[in-house]
Structure formats: C-alpha cells, structure tokens
Motif scaffolding. Structure first.
Motif, PDB file in Angstrom:
ATOM      1  N   GLY A   1      -1.347   9.021  -0.896  1.00 38.10           N
ATOM      2  CA  GLY A   1      -1.294   7.862  -1.787  1.00 38.10           C
ATOM      3  C   GLY A   1      -1.461   6.566  -1.021  1.00 38.10           C
ATOM      4  O   GLY A   1      -2.255   5.698  -1.381  1.00 38.10           O
ATOM      5  N   ALA A   2      -0.719   6.454   0.075  1.00 43.66           N
ATOM      6  CA  ALA A   2      -0.810   5.236   0.873  1.00 43.66           C
ATOM      7  C   ALA A   2      -2.219   5.073   1.443  1.00 43.66           C
ATOM      8  O   ALA A   2      -2.794   3.976   1.405  1.00 43.66           O
ATOM      9  CB  ALA A   2       0.222   5.270   1.999  1.00 43.66           C
TER      10      ALA A   2
ATOM     11  N   SER B   1       0.839  -1.208   0.000  1.00 45.27           N
ATOM     12  CA  SER B   1       0.000   0.000   0.000  1.00 45.27           C
ATOM     13  C   SER B   1       0.866   1.246   0.000  1.00 45.27           C
ATOM     14  O   SER B   1       0.652   2.170  -0.789  1.00 45.27           O
ATOM     15  CB  SER B   1      -0.881   0.048   1.251  1.00 45.27           C
ATOM     16  OG  SER B   1      -1.964  -0.809   1.118  1.00 45.27           O
TER      17      SER B   1
ATOM     18  N   VAL C   1       3.035   1.273  -3.513  1.00 42.04           N
ATOM     19  CA  VAL C   1       2.242   1.477  -4.727  1.00 42.04           C
ATOM     20  C   VAL C   1       1.368   2.727  -4.624  1.00 42.04           C
ATOM     21  O   VAL C   1       1.266   3.508  -5.575  1.00 42.04           O
ATOM     22  CB  VAL C   1       1.375   0.237  -5.022  1.00 42.04           C
ATOM     23  CG1 VAL C   1       0.442   0.490  -6.189  1.00 42.04           C
ATOM     24  CG2 VAL C   1       2.269  -0.965  -5.302  1.00 42.04           C
ATOM     25  N   GLY C   2       0.768   2.911  -3.461  1.00 41.38           N
ATOM     26  CA  GLY C   2      -0.068   4.102  -3.280  1.00 41.38           C
ATOM     27  C   GLY C   2       0.726   5.373  -3.483  1.00 41.38           C
ATOM     28  O   GLY C   2       0.304   6.281  -4.202  1.00 41.38           O
ATOM     29  N   ALA C   3       1.895   5.421  -2.851  1.00 38.51           N
ATOM     30  CA  ALA C   3       2.727   6.613  -2.986  1.00 38.51           C
ATOM     31  C   ALA C   3       3.151   6.805  -4.437  1.00 38.51           C
ATOM     32  O   ALA C   3       3.097   7.922  -4.968  1.00 38.51           O
ATOM     33  CB  ALA C   3       3.947   6.513  -2.079  1.00 38.51           C
TER      34      ALA C   3
ATOM     35  N   ARG D   1      -7.513  -1.588  -0.642  1.00 40.66           N
ATOM     36  CA  ARG D   1      -7.235  -2.970  -0.245  1.00 40.66           C
ATOM     37  C   ARG D   1      -8.182  -3.417   0.860  1.00 40.66           C
ATOM     38  O   ARG D   1      -8.647  -4.551   0.876  1.00 40.66           O
ATOM     39  CB  ARG D   1      -5.776  -3.107   0.200  1.00 40.66           C
ATOM     40  CG  ARG D   1      -4.834  -3.092  -0.978  1.00 40.66           C
ATOM     41  CD  ARG D   1      -3.395  -2.819  -0.609  1.00 40.66           C
ATOM     42  NE  ARG D   1      -2.606  -2.668  -1.817  1.00 40.66           N
ATOM     43  CZ  ARG D   1      -1.932  -3.646  -2.396  1.00 40.66           C
ATOM     44  NH1 ARG D   1      -1.921  -4.859  -1.860  1.00 40.66           N
ATOM     45  NH2 ARG D   1      -1.255  -3.439  -3.513  1.00 40.66           N
TER      46      ARG D   1
ATOM     47  N   SER E   1       2.245  13.017  -1.048  1.00 39.07           N
ATOM     48  CA  SER E   1       2.109  11.839  -1.923  1.00 39.07           C
ATOM     49  C   SER E   1       2.147  10.569  -1.102  1.00 39.07           C
ATOM     50  O   SER E   1       1.305   9.679  -1.264  1.00 39.07           O
ATOM     51  CB  SER E   1       3.258  11.770  -2.932  1.00 39.07           C
ATOM     52  OG  SER E   1       3.073  12.681  -3.968  1.00 39.07           O
ATOM     53  N   LEU E   2       3.157  10.502  -0.230  1.00 42.83           N
ATOM     54  CA  LEU E   2       3.307   9.287   0.565  1.00 42.83           C
ATOM     55  C   LEU E   2       2.091   9.090   1.451  1.00 42.83           C
ATOM     56  O   LEU E   2       1.497   8.007   1.502  1.00 42.83           O
ATOM     57  CB  LEU E   2       4.561   9.375   1.432  1.00 42.83           C
ATOM     58  CG  LEU E   2       4.932   8.044   2.101  1.00 42.83           C
ATOM     59  CD1 LEU E   2       5.682   7.154   1.130  1.00 42.83           C
ATOM     60  CD2 LEU E   2       5.757   8.262   3.360  1.00 42.83           C
TER      61      LEU E   2
ATOM     62  N   GLU F   1      -4.598   3.740  -1.078  1.00 46.06           N
ATOM     63  CA  GLU F   1      -4.349   2.323  -1.365  1.00 46.06           C
ATOM     64  C   GLU F   1      -4.802   1.447  -0.187  1.00 46.06           C
ATOM     65  O   GLU F   1      -5.347   0.361  -0.394  1.00 46.06           O
ATOM     66  CB  GLU F   1      -2.856   2.137  -1.650  1.00 46.06           C
ATOM     67  CG  GLU F   1      -2.490   0.849  -2.328  1.00 46.06           C
ATOM     68  CD  GLU F   1      -3.068   0.674  -3.724  1.00 46.06           C
ATOM     69  OE1 GLU F   1      -3.353   1.681  -4.397  1.00 46.06           O
ATOM     70  OE2 GLU F   1      -3.252  -0.493  -4.135  1.00 46.06           O
TER      71      GLU F   1
END
Lengths: 190, 190
Positions: free
Chosen positions: B156-157, A152, A155-157, B164, B152-153, B160
């Motif tokens: 984005g995380a 997560s 890939v998310g970042a 999931r 982003s981190l 995600e």
DNA sequence: AAGTTAAATGAATAATTATTCAGTTAAAAG
DNA sequence: CTTTTAACTGAATAATTATTCATTTAACTT
C-alpha cells in the motif's frame, strides 16, 4: 405539479457506485445505471444533464461525505497520538463501509470525466490531517521527514487494508484494527 | 509475403498504457489507440481480435514483466532484511518507472475486461514475497501478525509513494528511498 | 373535481465507437 | 523481374450507447 422525488438522486448515486465497483467506469452505461436505480433512462436526464455531469456530481458528493467522516470526533486539542488514532480509524472505517465509493474515487482519478480542479479538491480534504502530521513532527513524536511520505505510509496502507478486507471478506475485529494501527504507528513514530 | 512488424505490438501496448494513464480505461477508443501507436485502426485488428483481447493481452504482459523485475537480484539465501530491502526497492522502482503500467493494472482490476482468473494470476506474482514474509516471522525479525496486513503496509505504501512521486514530479533520491524503506521497516519489524 | 404543471416513461434518434473489408503496398520467393 | 502473399490502410458498416421527446402519470392548486 408533481414534485421531484429527491430520494431518486440517492438511488442513482447508489446504483452508479455499485456498478462501478462491479465493472469500473469503463463498464457502465446510462441504461445500466437507470435499470439498477429502478427508473427509466429518460428520468436520469431530468436529474443530470448528461453522463459527465452525473459522474462529476457523484464525485463531489463522495468527496464531501468522505471529508465529513474523516475528522469526526477529532479534537485538535487532544494529544497528538489520540487525534492521529481517531483519524486513522475514521478513514479505515469509511473506506471499508463505503468500499464502492473508494473504488469510484480511485477510478475517477484516471478518467475522462474529472477535471484537475476536482482532483485538487480531493487532496484538500486531507489538509487537517496534514496539519496534524506537521504538529506531530514539531512535538518530536514522529519522524522528521517530508509529510508526503508519512502520509504515503498511512493512506497507502489504509487503502490496501480496505481492499484486502473486502476482496477476502475479512471481518475487521478491533484486534486486527489495532494491530494495523500499530504497524502504521511504529512506522512513523520518531 | 510481408512479415509482421513485431515491434508494432509494443507500440500498441505503449500507446494503450499512455492513453489509459491520461484518461483511464473508460477514456480510450480503438481509434485513439491506433492513432497514438501510429497505425491504422484496421491494423489493430490484425494483431488483436478485439478490444477485450488487446486489454487482456496487455494485462498479461504487464503482470509477467512486473513479476520478472520484482525479484531480480533477490537471493533467498541472503539474510531476511537484505532480501526484503531488495524486493521493496525493486517494486518501488518498477511502479515509478512504469507508472502507466501501474495505473493500467489498477484500472483493469475493476473493469469489464479482466476475468477472475487473471486477477488470481496477479496475486500469484507476489508469492515469493509472501514466503519471505513468513520466513521473517519465523526468524522473529518482524511482527507475528497475519501476512496480509504486513503486505498491506508494504505494498500500500509503495503504491502511494509511486503516485505521489509521479503526481508531484518528485525526484526519488536514494536518501528519500531509504527514508521510505525505514518507515516500512520500522512498521513491520518485531 | 377540473386544470395545470412537471416528473416519469421508454421507444426513437443521434452520436459515438467497434469492427470489417475492398483496395493498396511491400516484402519475400522463385 | 514477376508473382505471391500477407500486412496495411482508412473509409464504410455494424454495434453500442448517449440523449431526446411525444406521451402518460401523478401530485399539487384553485
């Protein structure tokens, strides 16, 4: 007889990806795709049975060509961090250089066109990365938490990095890339 | 006269979000929305001028209600890490409990319905977080790199994690949440 | 060079979907 | 209780979009 211009398929794919990036799956029509590809609407139907077939074929092509780049130069025999770095960089690079493909895949995931089977196939292309993460845990180099959460973060970042890079027209220098890798690495490392 | 059933608007919104989650913006029709909302197609047009107006209004509602939850219980007077943790948890919680909203916003971002102005409005709701990150940098608690990459981190995380969690029907315990926060924190901390 | 075959065209048609509207219902006002 | 008004309905219409097809074009074969 007249042979098929096989390059036309690529033009159709390129046109579709560009249009989907610009206005989403909901915003494309077969006429738009044909026009953008520089062909007649009827010609589309020589190459693809219908719209659904076009989207599915393109989804498949995107998955396959993505997969082939994600693990290029990746050698499982190398130390964990080297391999992880290689794959991280490959995915970022792909997402940025093929941004319309990334958006297309994202849109397809919630669309009436793609079936569950294709979604599973998409998840499968990350399997070598999954195994690498497991190895990293065994070698006590990264945190011992469920692999899905480590993925997560990574890939998310990456997805978000690609979006910001493209939306804000940022030039990704190797300094920026390494700084971002460091963020990810510091997050997952043991 | 007969008054409007204001709750009907919520039913329409709920129906739209559910349908978009199931099959994307490209997969919804006004008839489907009406049926899912338990009303006649014509009634839709009493509440919304047309499809575009419906999507735009819903997008706006989603942004506003998201924004209101992201910063609930957040007090800028508290220490940086406490505030950051609060917001992180709020966003994760919102993304998971309103997953269809998350998908809808994502889909809208590449659609023919939403204009640039609305996209800017979406970015604006993260501004208090942006300021907090700047503060964290000043206090030397987090890495001194461009805020966009730190976000982003984090963001984005979170996106995600939500996907999931929903796709794999995972129950987010507070242990899992804290482990994920730790990943993020270790990534951004100085 | 003539014949054959399939690609290519784009206007016509079919199918789908957005939107309207004449008729119906239900709440509120008097 | 009647009247009034606006919500509500869903079939009808309009608009859009997918798909087909008669015709033309181009490449290959003999």
């Amino acid at each position: 007889m007249k042979p098929r211009d096989e390059n036309k398929i690529n033009e159709i794919y390129k046109a579709t990806l560009n249009l989907v990036k610009a206005s989403g799956l909901a915003g494309i029509t077969m006429q738009m795709v044909a026009k953008e590809a520089g062909i007649a609407t009827g010609t589309l139907y020589i190459y693809f049975k219908n719209k659904e077939a076009l989207i599915n074929a393109l989804f498949d092509v995107c998955i396959r060509s993505s997969a082939s780049t994600f693990f290029s130069n990746y050698d499982p025999a190398q130390p964990f961090k080297i391999g992880f770095h290689t794959i991280w960089l490959n995915i970022v690079h792909r997402r940025v250089t093929h941004f319309n493909e990334s958006i297309f895949i994202e849109q397809c995931f919630h669309s009436p066109f793609i079936d569950e089977e294709s979604k599973v196939r998409l998840r499968k292309i990350f399997e070598p990365l999954l195994h690498l993460i497991e190895r990293g845990k065994k070698e006590h180099l990264i945190k011992d938490i469920d692999t899905t959460w480590l993925l997560s973060l990574m890939v998310g970042a990456i997805n978000e990095i690609a979006k910001r890079t493209m939306y804000y027209h940022i030039k990704l220098t190797s300094e920026i890339l390494e700084a971002n890798f460091q963020l990810c690495w510091d997050g997952i490392k043991a």
